[in-house]
Design a protein around this motif. Sequence first.
Motif, short mmCIF file in Angstrom:
data_model
loop_
_atom_site.label_atom_id
_atom_site.label_comp_id
_atom_site.label_asym_id
_atom_site.label_seq_id
_atom_site.Cartn_x
_atom_site.Cartn_y
_atom_site.Cartn_z
N CYS A 173 0.84 -1.20 0.00
CA CYS A 173 0.00 0.00 0.00
C CYS A 173 0.87 1.25 0.00
N LYS A 174 0.49 2.22 -0.82
CA LYS A 174 1.28 3.44 -0.90
C LYS A 174 0.45 4.70 -0.58
N THR A 175 -0.73 4.51 0.03
CA THR A 175 -1.54 5.65 0.47
C THR A 175 -1.81 5.50 1.96
N VAL A 176 -1.36 6.48 2.74
CA VAL A 176 -1.40 6.38 4.20
C VAL A 176 -2.11 7.58 4.79
N VAL A 177 -2.99 7.32 5.77
CA VAL A 177 -3.63 8.38 6.53
C VAL A 177 -3.22 8.25 7.99
N PHE A 178 -2.75 9.35 8.57
CA PHE A 178 -2.52 9.42 10.00
C PHE A 178 -3.59 10.32 10.60
N SER A 179 -4.47 9.73 11.40
CA SER A 179 -5.58 10.45 12.01
C SER A 179 -5.23 10.73 13.47
N ASP A 180 -4.79 11.95 13.73
CA ASP A 180 -4.26 12.31 15.04
C ASP A 180 -5.34 13.03 15.86
N TYR A 181 -5.81 12.37 16.89
CA TYR A 181 -6.77 12.98 17.81
C TYR A 181 -6.13 13.35 19.15
N GLY A 182 -4.81 13.25 19.22
CA GLY A 182 -4.11 13.65 20.43
C GLY A 182 -4.32 12.72 21.60
N LYS A 183 -4.69 11.46 21.35
CA LYS A 183 -4.95 10.51 22.42
C LYS A 183 -3.77 9.59 22.71
N GLY A 184 -2.66 9.80 22.02
CA GLY A 184 -1.45 9.02 22.29
C GLY A 184 -1.22 7.85 21.36
N GLY A 185 -2.13 7.59 20.44
CA GLY A 185 -1.98 6.45 19.56
C GLY A 185 -0.92 6.61 18.49
N LEU A 186 -0.46 7.85 18.27
CA LEU A 186 0.56 8.11 17.25
C LEU A 186 1.87 8.59 17.88
N VAL A 187 2.18 8.07 19.03
CA VAL A 187 3.41 8.49 19.71
C VAL A 187 4.65 8.14 18.89
N HIS A 188 4.56 7.11 18.04
CA HIS A 188 5.68 6.72 17.18
C HIS A 188 5.48 7.19 15.74
N LEU A 189 4.77 8.30 15.59
CA LEU A 189 4.49 8.83 14.25
C LEU A 189 5.77 9.11 13.47
N GLY A 190 6.78 9.62 14.14
CA GLY A 190 8.04 9.94 13.46
C GLY A 190 8.62 8.73 12.73
N LEU A 191 8.62 7.58 13.38
CA LEU A 191 9.15 6.36 12.77
C LEU A 191 8.30 5.93 11.57
N MET A 192 6.99 6.05 11.70
CA MET A 192 6.11 5.65 10.60
C MET A 192 6.19 6.64 9.44
N MET A 193 6.32 7.93 9.77
CA MET A 193 6.50 8.93 8.70
C MET A 193 7.78 8.65 7.92
N GLU A 194 8.83 8.34 8.63
CA GLU A 194 10.11 8.04 7.98
C GLU A 194 9.97 6.85 7.04
N ALA A 195 9.27 5.80 7.50
CA ALA A 195 9.08 4.62 6.67
C ALA A 195 8.21 4.94 5.46
N GLY A 196 7.16 5.73 5.67
CA GLY A 196 6.28 6.09 4.56
C GLY A 196 6.99 6.91 3.51
#
Length: 308
Positions: A141-164
């Motif tokens: 898959c090459k289409t990614v959505v990060f849905s950030d509601y500020g609840k802590g579920g994307l604490v590792h967003l930096g790592l996933m952004m880098e991979a994406g």
Amino acid sequence: MSLDCSSAFVIVAGDVMLDRYWFGDSTRISPEAPVPVVHVRRTRDVAGGAANVAINAVNLGARTTLLSIVGDDQDGRSLRSLLESANVQCAFLHDAALQTTVKLRVISRNQQIVRADFEQRPDHELLLPLVARFHEKLESCKTVVFSDYGKGGLVHLGLMMEAGRAAGSTILIDPKGHDYSIYRGATVVTPNRDEFAQAAGKWTDESDFERRAFALRDSLELAALLVTRSEEGMSLFLEGRHIRIPAQAREVYDVSGAGDTVIATMAAAMGAGHNVESAARLANVAAGIVVGKVGTAPITLEELNQHV
């Protein structure tokens, strides 16, 4: 300009929640406190947050995988059941120590009387396996959505952004908070008017708004910045261009989940080959439809194609 997303494959990652609605009538004030008494006649549970994004994307025809964390509780099981019945592929982590986020809304005569939130932040170490699962899903898959509601579920967003970014993915972000630096390098960021003001500051006029928007887009190295502006429609900022997209003239009952619909439509459309402007115009139509519904309610492909 109809939409066919059968070729789209979307990953959604972020904060999921269960949106619970109690509907009833209110004809008197409580003798215990100056608040209305609501006689609850029916209840409804729907997927909220990133889960609503995923259902919107599936409803538009995109194959969709949802990555998140929920509690090992009845609410978490109810949320998963709702998602699987909608054909969302759930790649969940389950934490026995975590309470699944629930937003309870009491509705009387189509008006929200009160909202009660039940939530806690997950342990950031427990979220590391999501990064590995994200890497696995990127292979197809090459289409990614990060849905950030500020609840802590994307604490590792930096790592996933880098991979994406390394995988050449189209990355769309529904942001939260005032510091957007973590979103640098995304393809599209889609704040609403208030979220944009938190990140870019209050503006004095349209010229100042444009200046701040272009500055934010450039500083974050985005391909596009899409600001949703309620009755003022949408503003799409590309390199050197501000494209104004007028709001759809429909009665507004409830804006709950409108941002989810916008980013899901953008992702499904771009995953199917639409450019960012075409996707934004489709998302604008979709948002105009869902705000005419009461409560969190996803768009359907039939509804969207009837209005484009």
